[in-house]
Design a protein around this motif. Structure first.
Motif, PDB file in Angstrom:
ATOM      1  N   PHE A  81       0.976  -1.218   0.276  1.00  0.00           N
ATOM      2  CA  PHE A  81       0.130  -0.396   0.023  1.00  0.00           C
ATOM      3  C   PHE A  81       0.740   1.215  -0.067  1.00  0.00           C
ATOM      4  CE2 PHE A  81      -2.630  -3.006   2.130  1.00  0.00           C
ATOM      5  CZ  PHE A  81      -3.382  -4.112   0.843  1.00  0.00           C
ATOM      6  N   GLU A  82       2.294   1.179   0.285  1.00  0.00           N
ATOM      7  CA  GLU A  82       3.091   2.651   0.421  1.00  0.00           C
ATOM      8  C   GLU A  82       3.184   2.440  -1.064  1.00  0.00           C
ATOM      9  OE1 GLU A  82       4.557   4.346   1.745  1.00  0.00           O
ATOM     10  OE2 GLU A  82       3.221   4.519   3.120  1.00  0.00           O
ATOM     11  N   LYS A  83       3.324   1.022  -1.977  1.00  0.00           N
ATOM     12  CA  LYS A  83       3.706   1.406  -3.265  1.00  0.00           C
ATOM     13  C   LYS A  83       2.207   1.606  -4.250  1.00  0.00           C
ATOM     14  CE  LYS A  83       6.374  -2.547  -6.672  1.00  0.00           C
ATOM     15  NZ  LYS A  83       6.824  -3.780  -6.569  1.00  0.00           N
ATOM     16  N   PHE A  84       1.953   1.088  -3.754  1.00  0.00           N
ATOM     17  CA  PHE A  84       0.598   1.394  -5.193  1.00  0.00           C
ATOM     18  C   PHE A  84      -0.531   1.724  -3.928  1.00  0.00           C
ATOM     19  CE2 PHE A  84       2.626  -2.909  -5.748  1.00  0.00           C
ATOM     20  CZ  PHE A  84       2.682  -2.137  -7.410  1.00  0.00           C
ATOM     21  N   PRO A  85      -0.084   3.530  -3.764  1.00  0.00           N
ATOM     22  CA  PRO A  85      -1.155   4.337  -2.839  1.00  0.00           C
ATOM     23  C   PRO A  85      -2.503   4.086  -2.929  1.00  0.00           C
ATOM     24  CG  PRO A  85       0.434   5.556  -4.216  1.00  0.00           C
ATOM     25  CD  PRO A  85       0.508   3.796  -4.339  1.00  0.00           C
ATOM     26  N   ASN A  86      -3.237   4.049  -4.493  1.00  0.00           N
ATOM     27  CA  ASN A  86      -4.656   4.523  -4.603  1.00  0.00           C
ATOM     28  C   ASN A  86      -5.594   2.038  -4.403  1.00  0.00           C
ATOM     29  OD1 ASN A  86      -4.187   6.861  -4.699  1.00  0.00           O
ATOM     30  ND2 ASN A  86      -3.621   6.242  -6.605  1.00  0.00           N
ATOM     31  N   LEU A  87      -4.152   2.049  -4.203  1.00  0.00           N
ATOM     32  CA  LEU A  87      -5.079   0.067  -3.927  1.00  0.00           C
ATOM     33  C   LEU A  87      -5.839   0.268  -3.022  1.00  0.00           C
ATOM     34  CD1 LEU A  87      -4.895  -2.775  -5.904  1.00  0.00           C
ATOM     35  CD2 LEU A  87      -3.444  -3.255  -4.371  1.00  0.00           C
ATOM     36  N   LYS A  88      -6.483  -0.917  -3.400  1.00  0.00           N
ATOM     37  CA  LYS A  88      -8.166  -1.674  -2.270  1.00  0.00           C
ATOM     38  C   LYS A  88      -7.583  -2.756  -2.318  1.00  0.00           C
ATOM     39  CE  LYS A  88      -9.856   2.168  -0.678  1.00  0.00           C
ATOM     40  NZ  LYS A  88      -8.418   4.064  -0.988  1.00  0.00           N
ATOM     41  N   ASP A 110      -7.570   2.143   5.419  1.00  0.00           N
ATOM     42  CA  ASP A 110      -7.555   2.903   4.683  1.00  0.00           C
ATOM     43  C   ASP A 110      -7.426   1.930   3.403  1.00  0.00           C
ATOM     44  OD1 ASP A 110      -7.687   5.022   5.906  1.00  0.00           O
ATOM     45  OD2 ASP A 110      -5.292   5.329   5.417  1.00  0.00           O
ATOM     46  N   HIS A 111      -6.716   0.598   3.466  1.00  0.00           N
ATOM     47  CA  HIS A 111      -7.081   0.453   2.380  1.00  0.00           C
ATOM     48  C   HIS A 111      -7.985  -1.071   1.835  1.00  0.00           C
ATOM     49  CE1 HIS A 111      -4.002   2.961   0.360  1.00  0.00           C
ATOM     50  NE2 HIS A 111      -3.091   2.948   1.395  1.00  0.00           N
ATOM     51  N   VAL A 112      -8.152  -1.558   2.809  1.00  0.00           N
ATOM     52  CA  VAL A 112      -8.653  -3.044   3.675  1.00  0.00           C
ATOM     53  C   VAL A 112     -10.213  -3.114   3.317  1.00  0.00           C
ATOM     54  CG1 VAL A 112      -8.265  -5.495   4.628  1.00  0.00           C
ATOM     55  CG2 VAL A 112      -6.588  -4.148   4.042  1.00  0.00           C
ATOM     56  N   ARG A 113     -11.200  -3.518   3.222  1.00  0.00           N
ATOM     57  CA  ARG A 113     -12.229  -3.861   2.969  1.00  0.00           C
ATOM     58  C   ARG A 113     -13.310  -4.763   3.132  1.00  0.00           C
ATOM     59  NH1 ARG A 113     -11.141   0.574   3.858  1.00  0.00           N
ATOM     60  NH2 ARG A 113     -11.393   2.090   2.829  1.00  0.00           N
ATOM     61  N   GLY A 126     -23.083   2.254   1.863  1.00  0.00           N
ATOM     62  CA  GLY A 126     -22.126   3.405   2.060  1.00  0.00           C
ATOM     63  C   GLY A 126     -20.546   3.639   1.026  1.00  0.00           C
ATOM     64  N   THR A 127     -20.002   2.449   2.211  1.00  0.00           N
ATOM     65  CA  THR A 127     -18.916   2.243   1.895  1.00  0.00           C
ATOM     66  C   THR A 127     -18.761   1.084  -0.072  1.00  0.00           C
ATOM     67  OG1 THR A 127     -18.424   2.124   3.909  1.00  0.00           O
ATOM     68  CG2 THR A 127     -16.664   0.611   1.910  1.00  0.00           C
ATOM     69  N   ALA A 128     -19.292   0.679   0.214  1.00  0.00           N
ATOM     70  CA  ALA A 128     -19.518   0.063  -1.709  1.00  0.00           C
ATOM     71  C   ALA A 128     -19.822   0.994  -2.782  1.00  0.00           C
ATOM     72  CB  ALA A 128     -20.150  -1.601  -1.580  1.00  0.00           C
ATOM     73  N   SER A 129     -20.831   1.731  -2.873  1.00  0.00           N
ATOM     74  CA  SER A 129     -20.652   2.124  -3.268  1.00  0.00           C
ATOM     75  C   SER A 129     -19.378   3.515  -3.822  1.00  0.00           C
ATOM     76  CB  SER A 129     -22.494   3.521  -3.335  1.00  0.00           C
ATOM     77  OG  SER A 129     -21.531   3.839  -2.858  1.00  0.00           O
ATOM     78  N   GLU A 130     -19.088   3.893  -2.474  1.00  0.00           N
ATOM     79  CA  GLU A 130     -17.683   4.118  -2.481  1.00  0.00           C
ATOM     80  C   GLU A 130     -17.084   3.407  -3.596  1.00  0.00           C
ATOM     81  OE1 GLU A 130     -18.148   7.529   0.970  1.00  0.00           O
ATOM     82  OE2 GLU A 130     -16.729   5.655   0.450  1.00  0.00           O
ATOM     83  N   LEU A 131     -16.573   2.335  -3.544  1.00  0.00           N
ATOM     84  CA  LEU A 131     -15.457   1.241  -3.780  1.00  0.00           C
ATOM     85  C   LEU A 131     -15.679   1.301  -5.272  1.00  0.00           C
ATOM     86  CD1 LEU A 131     -12.798   0.040  -2.991  1.00  0.00           C
ATOM     87  CD2 LEU A 131     -14.312  -2.385  -2.678  1.00  0.00           C
ATOM     88  N   TYR A 132     -16.870   0.840  -5.527  1.00  0.00           N
ATOM     89  CA  TYR A 132     -17.008   0.693  -6.713  1.00  0.00           C
ATOM     90  C   TYR A 132     -18.257   1.702  -7.653  1.00  0.00           C
ATOM     91  CZ  TYR A 132     -16.872  -4.465  -5.364  1.00  0.00           C
ATOM     92  OH  TYR A 132     -16.055  -5.452  -4.021  1.00  0.00           O
ATOM     93  N   GLY A 133     -17.932   2.693  -7.113  1.00  0.00           N
ATOM     94  CA  GLY A 133     -18.494   3.452  -8.184  1.00  0.00           C
ATOM     95  C   GLY A 133     -19.810   3.424  -8.595  1.00  0.00           C
TER      96      GLY A 133
END
Lengths: 383, 117
Positions: free
Chosen positions: A229-236, A278-281, A341-348
């Motif tokens: 998550f440092e190398k790929f800071p936008n990865l979920k 921040d990165h794990v759901r 809420g969280t899924a709508s953000e994660l999956y757009g």
């Protein structure tokens, strides 16, 4: 927001159906003979599928889009569902990477040409052969532009912990394409994966099923410590069906050890638990059911469930959760975040489907009819 | 403010002894880049005799899979859990709010004194 989704189900299993038309000729014989490997190993008297989810045509659960919509989405008012396939994740665990790669491609092509056309409520997962990361990255880039493909999905069973750099091409491609990477259990101990526990093989299905979360701990631990998550800071990263109550323990243990051993991972700039939050759901099903439900709610607070936890049903599997009954009493805001809420953000998925204008016609019927021809059905399901 | 004689500089520079009893307290004396520091021999985490820990360097914050060694002879590493403290500030490298208890050091010729509040 009035038109925001109210309920998103992040784990529904659909039968992908027969892959023969989507496979190169060179693989037809093998597919006819073996299907997709590594479904059944541990026996359960309950079986993996709900007996009541057999379709009204007598087809396997999850094989008829219209039945699935009626039986599950309409019954519970589900706005969107993330389809995770059925019995296909074992493809990553075949010793032959070339076979696994064509299977992944065929699954994705069939998912796009069939299921994703049926309803705007269906969103797809890109299947990859995680054991061949270069090929997996290419497959992600090949299909990621399809607007209804919303995540990358691989078996949680693996040859090595998923944070290791062997797998980084997968994360690089997923991040580049703006897609989360998810894992789903059920193939632990099968094919070329490691044994289900470091001490080997549990004896029975229940025992094997009980302990699946330890593999999730392995992967989350690895992803953080390897600096993914440092190398790929936008990865979920989405941990489907791996339980949730173990997370406080892992976070606290990692944070404590980081205070002592940070020089072994100098690339970590924050406490491990902060990367996790921040990165794990994680998805809810099979939700833990302590005798005192308040205890689970306390754990949800500990892990900031408003941003880390997403509802999933696991329809049509035996241990599925009912969205109307599974969650314990909790603050309204937390419930809304978990249900959608969280899924709508994660999956757009920011607004409800424009109209529930599902294709009720030929294609759905064809999918249902063809599923009976899939040899994959003989090999059982994931969890 | 009270000044207490602790040791001769040479005692410490020859690395024979770093921990001294002063007014019933155990104090570790360290010379880092020409400056002197006195830290109480108690780790704020779980009470270990921290001044029995190694003085060393560490891996600095870096990019993934890169290793940059630095802060040489500036880290005091607890002999129990391995927590790293910056000898010049007393701060834990992970949580700067966790600090060693320190005292001012006064040098007069070859003599070292600590000042208790």
């Amino acid at each position: 927001m009035k038109d925001a989704p109210a309920l998103i189900d992040t784990d529904v299993h659909n039968q992908i159906g027969p892959l023969l038309p989507y496979l190169p000729k060179a693989w037809h014989d093998r597919y006819r003979e073996t299907g997709i490997p590594y479904g059944v190993q541990y026996y359960s008297s309950v079986g993996v599928n709900r007996k009541d989810a057999v379709t009204d045509q007598g087809g396997p659960p999850g094989s008829d889009p219209q039945f699935l919509i009626r039986d599950h989405l309409d019954r519970y008012g589900i706005d969107y569902t993330i389809l995770t396939g059925s019995g296909v994740l074992g493809l990553s665990l075949d010793p032959d990477p070339d076979y696994a790669n064509v299977l992944a491609t065929a699954c994705n092509d069939r998912m796009i040409e069939t299921w994703l056309n049926v309803s705007p409520r269906f969103k797809g997962s890109i299947f990859i052969n995680a054991s061949d990361p270069a090929a997996a990255a290419a497959e992600i880039r090949r299909v990621a532009s399809h607007p209804d493909m919303v995540q990358v999905l691989m078996a949680s069973a693996a040859r090595m912990p998923y944070g290791q750099r062997f797998y980084h091409p997968i994360y690089e491609a997923a991040e580049e394409c703006g897609l989360p990477v998810a894992v789903h259990p059920g193939t632990e101990g099968k094919g070329i994966s490691g044994p289900p526990t470091p001490s080997g093989y549990p004896t029975r299905y229940m025992e094997w099923h009980n302990i699946l979360p330890t593999n999730y701990m392995t992967h989350v631990n690895s992803l953080v410590c390897e600096g993914v998550f440092e190398k790929f800071p936008n990865l979920k990263f989405v941990a489907i069906e791996g339980g949730i109550s173990w997370l406080p323990h892992l976070m606290w243990r990692m944070d404590k050890n980081y205070k002592a051993l940070r020089e072994s991972t100098p690339w970590l700039k924050r406490l491990p638990s902060e990367y996790i939050k921040d990165h794990v759901r994680l998805t809810t099903q099979p939700i833990e059911e302590p005798a005192n439900p308040e205890h689970l709610v306390q754990i949800l607070h500990m892990i900031e469930a408003e941003k880390t936890i997403m509802f999933s049903s696991d329809y049509p599997h035996w241990d599925n959760d009912n969205p109307k009954m599974a969650l314990p009493r909790m603050p309204k805001e937390m419930r809304q975040r978990i249900l959608a809420g969280t899924a709508s953000e994660l999956y757009g998925l920011h607004t409800k489907p424009l109209s529930k204008d599902d294709d009720s016609g030929e294609q759905a019927e064809q999918i249902a009819a063809e599923s009976k021809e899939a040899p994959g059905n003989a090999w059982g399901e994931e969890e | 403010m009270k000044r207490h004689w602790v040791a001769k500089k040479t005692e410490i520079q020859e690395n024979k002894q770093r921990i001294f009893q002063v007014q019933g307290l155990e104090i570790g004396l360290y010379c880092v880049e020409g400056r002197w520091f006195a830290w109480r021999n108690v780790c704020p985490h779980q009470g270990a005799p921290i001044c029995k820990g190694r003085v060393c360097g560490t891996r600095l914050p870096s990019l993934v899979y890169q290793y940059e060694y630095g802060m040489e002879e500036r880290i005091l590493r607890c002999p129990w859990h391995g927590w790293e403290f910056d000898l010049t500030t007393g701060e834990h490298l992970v949580d700067s709010g966790t600090k060693l208890r320190g005292y001012e050091v006064v040098c007069e010729g070859e003599d070292l004194f600590v000042v208790f509040p």
